[in-house]
Design a protein around this motif. Structure first.
Motif, mmCIF file in Angstrom:
data_model
loop_
_atom_site.group_PDB
_atom_site.id
_atom_site.type_symbol
_atom_site.label_atom_id
_atom_site.label_comp_id
_atom_site.label_asym_id
_atom_site.label_seq_id
_atom_site.Cartn_x
_atom_site.Cartn_y
_atom_site.Cartn_z
ATOM 1 N N MET A 193 0.833 -1.195 0.000
ATOM 2 C CA MET A 193 0.000 0.000 0.000
ATOM 3 C C MET A 193 0.879 1.260 0.000
ATOM 4 O O MET A 193 0.652 2.185 -0.784
ATOM 5 C CB MET A 193 -0.902 -0.028 1.236
ATOM 6 C CG MET A 193 -1.925 1.054 1.296
ATOM 7 S SD MET A 193 -2.965 0.883 2.764
ATOM 8 C CE MET A 193 -1.828 1.367 4.045
ATOM 9 N N PHE A 194 1.912 1.287 0.834
ATOM 10 C CA PHE A 194 2.765 2.474 0.911
ATOM 11 C C PHE A 194 3.701 2.608 -0.283
ATOM 12 O O PHE A 194 3.993 3.726 -0.715
ATOM 13 C CB PHE A 194 3.528 2.516 2.237
ATOM 14 C CG PHE A 194 2.664 3.063 3.330
ATOM 15 C CD1 PHE A 194 2.400 4.416 3.404
ATOM 16 C CD2 PHE A 194 2.076 2.214 4.240
ATOM 17 C CE1 PHE A 194 1.561 4.926 4.383
ATOM 18 C CE2 PHE A 194 1.238 2.708 5.222
ATOM 19 C CZ PHE A 194 0.978 4.070 5.296
ATOM 20 N N ILE A 195 4.156 1.502 -0.822
ATOM 21 C CA ILE A 195 4.991 1.574 -2.032
ATOM 22 C C ILE A 195 4.182 2.198 -3.177
ATOM 23 O O ILE A 195 4.636 3.130 -3.851
ATOM 24 C CB ILE A 195 5.510 0.173 -2.439
ATOM 25 C CG1 ILE A 195 6.499 -0.348 -1.404
ATOM 26 C CG2 ILE A 195 6.135 0.192 -3.833
ATOM 27 C CD1 ILE A 195 7.764 0.454 -1.256
ATOM 28 N N PHE A 196 2.968 1.690 -3.372
ATOM 29 C CA PHE A 196 2.145 2.194 -4.477
ATOM 30 C C PHE A 196 1.644 3.610 -4.214
ATOM 31 O O PHE A 196 1.527 4.401 -5.146
ATOM 32 C CB PHE A 196 0.985 1.244 -4.770
ATOM 33 C CG PHE A 196 1.450 -0.104 -5.245
ATOM 34 C CD1 PHE A 196 2.379 -0.216 -6.273
ATOM 35 C CD2 PHE A 196 0.994 -1.268 -4.645
ATOM 36 C CE1 PHE A 196 2.832 -1.458 -6.714
ATOM 37 C CE2 PHE A 196 1.432 -2.506 -5.078
ATOM 38 C CZ PHE A 196 2.358 -2.602 -6.109
ATOM 39 N N LEU A 197 1.373 3.949 -2.956
ATOM 40 C CA LEU A 197 0.966 5.315 -2.633
ATOM 41 C C LEU A 197 2.121 6.282 -2.901
ATOM 42 O O LEU A 197 1.900 7.404 -3.371
ATOM 43 C CB LEU A 197 0.503 5.415 -1.172
ATOM 44 C CG LEU A 197 -0.135 6.730 -0.758
ATOM 45 C CD1 LEU A 197 -1.361 7.064 -1.611
ATOM 46 C CD2 LEU A 197 -0.512 6.693 0.722
ATOM 47 N N PHE A 198 3.348 5.849 -2.645
ATOM 48 C CA PHE A 198 4.518 6.677 -2.977
ATOM 49 C C PHE A 198 4.557 6.970 -4.469
ATOM 50 O O PHE A 198 4.746 8.119 -4.880
ATOM 51 C CB PHE A 198 5.814 5.983 -2.533
ATOM 52 C CG PHE A 198 7.031 6.532 -3.224
ATOM 53 C CD1 PHE A 198 7.493 7.811 -2.936
ATOM 54 C CD2 PHE A 198 7.702 5.787 -4.183
ATOM 55 C CE1 PHE A 198 8.611 8.333 -3.588
ATOM 56 C CE2 PHE A 198 8.819 6.295 -4.833
ATOM 57 C CZ PHE A 198 9.272 7.570 -4.535
ATOM 58 N N PHE A 199 4.391 5.938 -5.305
ATOM 59 C CA PHE A 199 4.448 6.158 -6.755
ATOM 60 C C PHE A 199 3.260 6.985 -7.255
ATOM 61 O O PHE A 199 3.359 7.642 -8.281
ATOM 62 C CB PHE A 199 4.547 4.835 -7.512
ATOM 63 C CG PHE A 199 5.923 4.245 -7.485
ATOM 64 C CD1 PHE A 199 6.968 4.848 -8.177
ATOM 65 C CD2 PHE A 199 6.188 3.105 -6.757
ATOM 66 C CE1 PHE A 199 8.249 4.326 -8.151
ATOM 67 C CE2 PHE A 199 7.462 2.562 -6.716
ATOM 68 C CZ PHE A 199 8.496 3.181 -7.410
ATOM 69 N N TYR A 200 2.162 6.979 -6.524
ATOM 70 C CA TYR A 200 1.023 7.813 -6.900
ATOM 71 C C TYR A 200 1.255 9.270 -6.492
ATOM 72 O O TYR A 200 1.055 10.182 -7.286
ATOM 73 C CB TYR A 200 -0.270 7.280 -6.274
ATOM 74 C CG TYR A 200 -1.441 8.185 -6.517
ATOM 75 C CD1 TYR A 200 -1.982 8.303 -7.796
ATOM 76 C CD2 TYR A 200 -1.987 8.943 -5.494
ATOM 77 C CE1 TYR A 200 -3.043 9.167 -8.039
ATOM 78 C CE2 TYR A 200 -3.042 9.793 -5.728
ATOM 79 C CZ TYR A 200 -3.564 9.905 -6.999
ATOM 80 O OH TYR A 200 -4.609 10.757 -7.235
ATOM 81 N N THR A 201 1.674 9.479 -5.236
ATOM 82 C CA THR A 201 1.812 10.851 -4.736
ATOM 83 C C THR A 201 3.179 11.457 -5.014
ATOM 84 O O THR A 201 3.299 12.673 -5.096
ATOM 85 C CB THR A 201 1.593 10.904 -3.204
ATOM 86 O OG1 THR A 201 2.638 10.173 -2.556
ATOM 87 C CG2 THR A 201 0.230 10.367 -2.819
ATOM 88 N N GLY A 202 4.211 10.610 -5.089
ATOM 89 C CA GLY A 202 5.564 11.109 -5.276
ATOM 90 C C GLY A 202 6.189 11.658 -4.009
ATOM 91 O O GLY A 202 7.268 12.236 -4.046
ATOM 92 N N SER A 203 5.542 11.464 -2.869
ATOM 93 C CA SER A 203 6.053 11.985 -1.603
ATOM 94 C C SER A 203 7.265 11.170 -1.140
ATOM 95 O O SER A 203 7.132 10.031 -0.711
ATOM 96 C CB SER A 203 4.969 11.948 -0.523
ATOM 97 O OG SER A 203 5.521 12.248 0.746
ATOM 98 N N ALA A 204 8.449 11.793 -1.223
ATOM 99 C CA ALA A 204 9.677 11.108 -0.803
ATOM 100 C C ALA A 204 9.616 10.774 0.690
ATOM 101 O O ALA A 204 10.095 9.720 1.115
ATOM 102 C CB ALA A 204 10.890 11.968 -1.112
ATOM 103 N N LEU A 205 9.040 11.654 1.478
ATOM 104 C CA LEU A 205 8.895 11.393 2.911
ATOM 105 C C LEU A 205 7.983 10.187 3.154
ATOM 106 O O LEU A 205 8.193 9.419 4.092
ATOM 107 C CB LEU A 205 8.357 12.636 3.629
ATOM 108 C CG LEU A 205 8.321 12.589 5.150
ATOM 109 C CD1 LEU A 205 9.708 12.298 5.736
ATOM 110 C CD2 LEU A 205 7.785 13.906 5.707
ATOM 111 N N LEU A 206 6.999 10.002 2.282
ATOM 112 C CA LEU A 206 6.100 8.852 2.409
ATOM 113 C C LEU A 206 6.850 7.543 2.200
ATOM 114 O O LEU A 206 6.589 6.556 2.888
ATOM 115 C CB LEU A 206 4.948 8.957 1.409
ATOM 116 C CG LEU A 206 3.939 7.819 1.449
ATOM 117 C CD1 LEU A 206 3.173 7.828 2.766
ATOM 118 C CD2 LEU A 206 2.977 7.932 0.291
ATOM 119 N N LEU A 207 7.791 7.529 1.273
ATOM 120 C CA LEU A 207 8.584 6.322 1.042
ATOM 121 C C LEU A 207 9.366 5.963 2.306
ATOM 122 O O LEU A 207 9.351 4.818 2.755
ATOM 123 C CB LEU A 207 9.531 6.508 -0.141
ATOM 124 C CG LEU A 207 10.380 5.293 -0.506
ATOM 125 C CD1 LEU A 207 9.503 4.120 -0.915
ATOM 126 C CD2 LEU A 207 11.342 5.651 -1.631
#
Length: 186
Positions: free
Chosen positions: A118-132
């Motif tokens: 979920m977080f890997i794909f949310l990172f690629f959707y939002t582009g939030s480096a902090l999210l990764l």
């Protein structure tokens, strides 16, 4: 970074959910579950959508959004539909029987898998480096959390847990567990 730490604190609340679950304190159990969930969702939202971001191609973002939604659905399915919701999260009696079918035949903690994806794909959707970074830290905390559940809670909660541990991998599915999952999924 504040929201990464706040998200990390939510795992303390989830751990307290288990502590009060085993002690039969349903009001405290439910309270810590709700506080943990709200804290975690708030932190995730703040990191995912309100920080600086990397720009990905629209096609990658679209595919990632779809895979994020599938991962989110699987997380919800494993934690709230496969497990008897009221007995697992609301009642005083914690021993509601061990679930060993469906995604729980895949591995003993399928929620950790869906959480990670979920977080890997949310990172690629939002582009939030902090999210990764947050997703990797939070997934590590989730792995620690399920390790503590296995060590301190599940042996007492479920009489067949030792047998389940011998037949089902903890986190990484194998060919046999994948086949068993597809045979038993509802």
């Amino acid at each position: 970074m504040t929201y990464v730490l706040l998200g990390a604190v939510s795992f303390v609340f989830f751990y307290l959910f288990d502590v009060f679950n085993i002690k039969g304190k349903s009001l405290l159990k439910v309270s810590f579950a709700i506080i943990g969930l709200i804290t975690f969702i708030y932190s995730s939202y703040k990191i995912a959508f309100l920080g600086s971001s990397i720009s990905f191609h629209k096609g990658i973002r679209l595919i990632s959004a779809l895979l994020f939604l599938i991962s989110l659905f699987l997380l919800f399915y494993s934690l709230f539909l496969e497990l008897p919701f009221k007995k697992t999260y609301g009642e005083k009696d914690y021993n509601n029987g061990l679930i060993t079918t469906g995604t729980y035949a895949l591995c003993r903690h399928p929620g950790v898998l869906w959480f990670f994806f979920m977080f890997i794909f949310l990172f690629f959707y939002t582009g939030s480096a902090l999210l990764l970074m947050a997703g990797l830290i939070w997934t590590s905390l989730d792995v620690l959390y399920v390790y503590l559940q296995e060590k301190y809670f599940f042996q007492d909660m479920f009489k067949d847990y030792k047998k389940y541990k011998k037949t089902t991998p903890m986190l990484i599915p194998n060919l046999e567990s994948i086949k068993r999952c597809f045979k038993t999924i509802k």
